[in-house]
Design a protein around this motif. Structure first.
Motif, PDB file in Angstrom:
ATOM      1  N   LEU A 151       7.344  14.832  -8.011  1.00  0.00           N
ATOM      2  CA  LEU A 151       8.417  14.804  -7.015  1.00  0.00           C
ATOM      3  C   LEU A 151       9.564  13.923  -7.497  1.00  0.00           C
ATOM      4  CD1 LEU A 151       6.204  14.275  -3.837  1.00  0.00           C
ATOM      5  CD2 LEU A 151       7.098  16.442  -4.700  1.00  0.00           C
ATOM      6  N   VAL A 152      10.734  14.151  -6.943  1.00  0.00           N
ATOM      7  CA  VAL A 152      11.868  13.271  -7.234  1.00  0.00           C
ATOM      8  C   VAL A 152      11.542  11.882  -6.691  1.00  0.00           C
ATOM      9  CG1 VAL A 152      14.307  12.820  -6.799  1.00  0.00           C
ATOM     10  CG2 VAL A 152      13.512  15.167  -7.135  1.00  0.00           C
ATOM     11  N   LYS A 153      11.657  10.892  -7.549  1.00  0.00           N
ATOM     12  CA  LYS A 153      11.301   9.529  -7.157  1.00  0.00           C
ATOM     13  C   LYS A 153      12.268   8.995  -6.099  1.00  0.00           C
ATOM     14  CE  LYS A 153       9.287   8.489 -11.670  1.00  0.00           C
ATOM     15  NZ  LYS A 153       9.360   7.626 -12.870  1.00  0.00           N
ATOM     16  N   ALA A 154      11.741   8.124  -5.249  1.00  0.00           N
ATOM     17  CA  ALA A 154      12.564   7.548  -4.182  1.00  0.00           C
ATOM     18  C   ALA A 154      13.800   6.869  -4.750  1.00  0.00           C
ATOM     19  CB  ALA A 154      11.734   6.548  -3.370  1.00  0.00           C
ATOM     20  N   GLU A 155      13.616   6.172  -5.887  1.00  0.00           N
ATOM     21  CA  GLU A 155      14.740   5.461  -6.492  1.00  0.00           C
ATOM     22  C   GLU A 155      15.818   6.401  -7.007  1.00  0.00           C
ATOM     23  OE1 GLU A 155      10.939   3.196  -6.861  1.00  0.00           O
ATOM     24  OE2 GLU A 155      11.599   5.226  -7.355  1.00  0.00           O
ATOM     25  N   ASP A 156      15.450   7.661  -7.259  1.00  0.00           N
ATOM     26  CA  ASP A 156      16.386   8.607  -7.863  1.00  0.00           C
ATOM     27  C   ASP A 156      16.989   9.588  -6.869  1.00  0.00           C
ATOM     28  OD1 ASP A 156      15.800   7.429 -10.264  1.00  0.00           O
ATOM     29  OD2 ASP A 156      14.254   8.903 -10.783  1.00  0.00           O
ATOM     30  N   ALA A 213       0.828  -1.217   0.000  1.00  0.00           N
ATOM     31  CA  ALA A 213       0.000   0.000   0.000  1.00  0.00           C
ATOM     32  C   ALA A 213       0.855   1.258   0.000  1.00  0.00           C
ATOM     33  CB  ALA A 213      -0.941  -0.009   1.205  1.00  0.00           C
ATOM     34  N   SER A 214       1.902   1.273   0.826  1.00  0.00           N
ATOM     35  CA  SER A 214       2.742   2.468   0.917  1.00  0.00           C
ATOM     36  C   SER A 214       3.486   2.718  -0.391  1.00  0.00           C
ATOM     37  CB  SER A 214       3.747   2.336   2.065  1.00  0.00           C
ATOM     38  OG  SER A 214       4.578   3.479   2.124  1.00  0.00           O
ATOM     39  N   GLU A 215       4.028   1.657  -0.985  1.00  0.00           N
ATOM     40  CA  GLU A 215       4.760   1.819  -2.241  1.00  0.00           C
ATOM     41  C   GLU A 215       3.855   2.335  -3.345  1.00  0.00           C
ATOM     42  OE1 GLU A 215       8.355   1.011  -3.373  1.00  0.00           O
ATOM     43  OE2 GLU A 215       8.032   2.032  -1.475  1.00  0.00           O
ATOM     44  N   SER A 216       2.645   1.786  -3.419  1.00  0.00           N
ATOM     45  CA  SER A 216       1.697   2.216  -4.441  1.00  0.00           C
ATOM     46  C   SER A 216       1.281   3.671  -4.232  1.00  0.00           C
ATOM     47  CB  SER A 216       0.463   1.309  -4.400  1.00  0.00           C
ATOM     48  OG  SER A 216      -0.521   1.766  -5.302  1.00  0.00           O
ATOM     49  N   SER A 217       0.997   4.023  -2.986  1.00  0.00           N
ATOM     50  CA  SER A 217       0.574   5.389  -2.678  1.00  0.00           C
ATOM     51  C   SER A 217       1.705   6.374  -2.905  1.00  0.00           C
ATOM     52  CB  SER A 217       0.093   5.479  -1.227  1.00  0.00           C
ATOM     53  OG  SER A 217      -0.403   6.759  -0.942  1.00  0.00           O
ATOM     54  N   ARG A 218       2.909   5.989  -2.506  1.00  0.00           N
ATOM     55  CA  ARG A 218       4.076   6.861  -2.680  1.00  0.00           C
ATOM     56  C   ARG A 218       4.337   7.161  -4.144  1.00  0.00           C
ATOM     57  NH1 ARG A 218       8.984   5.440  -5.174  1.00  0.00           N
ATOM     58  NH2 ARG A 218       8.972   3.447  -4.069  1.00  0.00           N
ATOM     59  N   LYS A 219       4.261   6.149  -4.982  1.00  0.00           N
ATOM     60  CA  LYS A 219       4.509   6.338  -6.406  1.00  0.00           C
ATOM     61  C   LYS A 219       3.451   7.231  -7.051  1.00  0.00           C
ATOM     62  CE  LYS A 219       7.055   2.026  -7.066  1.00  0.00           C
ATOM     63  NZ  LYS A 219       7.056   0.668  -7.687  1.00  0.00           N
ATOM     64  N   GLN A 220       2.197   7.087  -6.609  1.00  0.00           N
ATOM     65  CA  GLN A 220       1.143   7.921  -7.155  1.00  0.00           C
ATOM     66  C   GLN A 220       1.331   9.379  -6.760  1.00  0.00           C
ATOM     67  OE1 GLN A 220      -1.337   7.073  -9.394  1.00  0.00           O
ATOM     68  NE2 GLN A 220      -1.561   9.302  -9.420  1.00  0.00           N
ATOM     69  N   VAL A 221       1.755   9.615  -5.525  1.00  0.00           N
ATOM     70  CA  VAL A 221       2.022  10.979  -5.060  1.00  0.00           C
ATOM     71  C   VAL A 221       3.181  11.592  -5.835  1.00  0.00           C
ATOM     72  CG1 VAL A 221       2.895  12.328  -3.103  1.00  0.00           C
ATOM     73  CG2 VAL A 221       1.048  10.688  -2.751  1.00  0.00           C
ATOM     74  N   GLU A 222       4.218  10.824  -6.060  1.00  0.00           N
ATOM     75  CA  GLU A 222       5.363  11.317  -6.846  1.00  0.00           C
ATOM     76  C   GLU A 222       4.919  11.741  -8.236  1.00  0.00           C
ATOM     77  OE1 GLU A 222       8.929   8.520  -4.911  1.00  0.00           O
ATOM     78  OE2 GLU A 222       7.879   7.912  -6.740  1.00  0.00           O
ATOM     79  N   LEU A 223       4.052  10.949  -8.834  1.00  0.00           N
ATOM     80  CA  LEU A 223       3.566  11.244 -10.176  1.00  0.00           C
ATOM     81  C   LEU A 223       2.676  12.483 -10.180  1.00  0.00           C
ATOM     82  CD1 LEU A 223       3.422  10.262 -13.132  1.00  0.00           C
ATOM     83  CD2 LEU A 223       1.413   8.917 -12.484  1.00  0.00           C
ATOM     84  N   THR A 224       1.769  12.566  -9.215  1.00  0.00           N
ATOM     85  CA  THR A 224       0.817  13.675  -9.149  1.00  0.00           C
ATOM     86  C   THR A 224       1.518  15.009  -8.938  1.00  0.00           C
ATOM     87  OG1 THR A 224      -0.905  12.216  -8.260  1.00  0.00           O
ATOM     88  CG2 THR A 224      -1.198  14.599  -7.942  1.00  0.00           C
ATOM     89  N   TYR A 225       2.505  15.025  -8.048  1.00  0.00           N
ATOM     90  CA  TYR A 225       3.161  16.284  -7.670  1.00  0.00           C
ATOM     91  C   TYR A 225       4.546  16.450  -8.300  1.00  0.00           C
ATOM     92  CZ  TYR A 225      -0.673  16.530  -4.364  1.00  0.00           C
ATOM     93  OH  TYR A 225      -1.925  16.579  -3.806  1.00  0.00           O
TER      94      TYR A 225
END
Length: 412
Positions: free
Chosen positions: A151-156, A137-149
């Motif tokens: 943001l610099v991705k966690a992997e980057d 759930a956290s990974e999915s939500s985090r990725k969606q937030v990065e896309l929406t706003y």
């Protein structure tokens, strides 16, 4: 954005951790979702009892506390209202959108970050499972937030540490690998600046000899919503072969940028009044366009004029490099538009008028006093022009006499 999840048995411990930082001036409560009072009006007991009241409804669940930290990349200095939206969206995606929770913004690290405290016990006494919460759930939500706003991705974030904060350099065609250079500049500008259109984006990109291009309106690329990036020379001419937006890391395509336009419309809104205040000071007295640009440059604001081939001003853009916000003059208000400012600007080259004015107002002394004016009170400049006019008249008479002589000789 990096999301870190901790679960525990002590709601009071999680709240105490954050409230201690608040007491030290290193954190602030920016959101109290599901509470009946505003954050500033909540006492410590108000914050605690709202969550412990729910926890008591399920005595069998001992691990009932969720403590999340959302960590942003260095340089991602987001406004408070955007951080609130990010927290809401993340918690909704996590499955805790209907739970009461406290959001603290911390200022005690080298990167911006939030802490969120809540409980997994629902009003009906049932619990939200923590099983695989961090991995799914956290990974999915985090990725969606990065896309929406955007943001610099966690992997980057590890890659970005050595890039963000460094000044960008102009792209020089033939001196660096084009695609890599365009990628570095475009990704950083898209991430950092708040623009709401392609022309506003280009107002920033052009400084680095890059332009985003949709093609002509009758082109197939424009029809298909395509986008390419060109390198420019010092005169703004396109060089080499364009790079497709879809081939650039991060994919700054038109669709991606249009999502960014909508977000930036909200992000830049709080910055409008501050920019207008600076502009108002510069507009206290008429200036030439170049003087206006120079004065605002000292405030970190770049002024870009758009003129047609005849030199008529038809547009003006302000790039605030401090707040990273881009505005068209008309977006700020009618008085800041190109149409209004055209009549306000002083002419750039009014040298002759100013020179004559200076001569008329100046009083020469000592050995030069006799040259200040003639008996009729004419200025030195007037005298010079008068002498030139006399010379031209003499030349005219000479030519006239010559023509008369020729005619006279012709008649003999």
């Amino acid at each position: 954005m990096v999301a870190k999840i901790k679960t525990g048995r002590s709601i009071i411990g999680a709240i105490n951790y954050n409230e201690h930082k608040v007491g030290l001036g290193k954190a602030e409560l920016i959101l109290a979702q599901g509470y009946l009072k505003d954050p500033l009006d909540l006492t410590f007991n108000n914050k605690l009892e709202r969550l412990t009241d729910l926890a008591k409804r399920n005595q069998l669940t001992l691990v009932n506390t969720l403590h999340v930290s959302l960590n942003f990349a260095v340089g991602e200095n987001l406004d408070k209202d955007i951080l609130q939206q990010i927290a809401d969206d993340y918690m909704q995606g996590l499955g805790f959108g209907n739970q009461p929770y406290l959001v603290y913004q911390h200022h005690d690290a080298g990167h911006p970050h939030l802490h969120i405290v809540t409980t997994n016990i629902k009003p009906d006494g049932k619990r939200i499972s923590f099983h695989l919460l961090a991995n799914k759930a956290s990974e999915s939500s985090r990725k969606q937030v990065e896309l929406t706003y955007n943001l610099v991705k966690a992997e980057d974030q590890g890659k970005q540490k050595n890039i963000i904060g460094k000044p960008l350099e102009q792209v020089n065609y033939g001196k660096s690998e084009v695609k890599r250079s365009i990628t570095n500049v475009v990704n950083e500008v898209v991430r950092a600046y708040k623009f709401t259109s392609i022309p506003e984006l280009n107002a920033v990109l052009n400084q680095y000899n890059i332009t985003a291009d949709r093609g002509s309106k009758d082109s197939r690329m424009y029809e298909k919503n395509g986008l390419v990036y060109w390198v420019l020379d010092e005169k703004g001419n396109k060089l080499g072969v364009p790079i497709k937006a879809s081939s650039i890391y991060g994919k700054p395509t038109l669709k991606t940028l249009e999502d960014r336009f909508r977000l930036n419309e909200v992000l830049r809104k709080p910055l409008k009044e501050e920019l207008k205040t600076i502009l108002d000071k510069a507009l206290l007295k008429p200036l030439s366009k170049s003087a206006f640009q120079k004065q605002l440059k000292t405030e970190g604001i770049q002024v870009i004029f758009r003129q047609n081939e005849e030199g008529r001003l038809y547009g003006i853009t302000f790039v605030d490099h401090k707040s990273k916000a881009v505005f068209n003059g008309s977006d700020l208000g009618k008085m800041y538009s190109a149409a209004s400012l055209t009549g306000w600007f002083k002419p750039e080259n009014d040298t002759l008028k100013n020179l004559n004015k200076d001569f008329k107002s100046q009083k020469f002394t000592d050995n030069f006093s006799g040259f200040a004016s003639d008996n009729n009170g004419d200025s030195l400049l007037d005298m010079l022009f008068k002498e030139e006019q006399q010379d031209m008249a003499a030349i005219g008479r000479l030519k006239q006499n010559t023509r008369k002589k020729k005619r006279k000789g012709h008649s003999l």
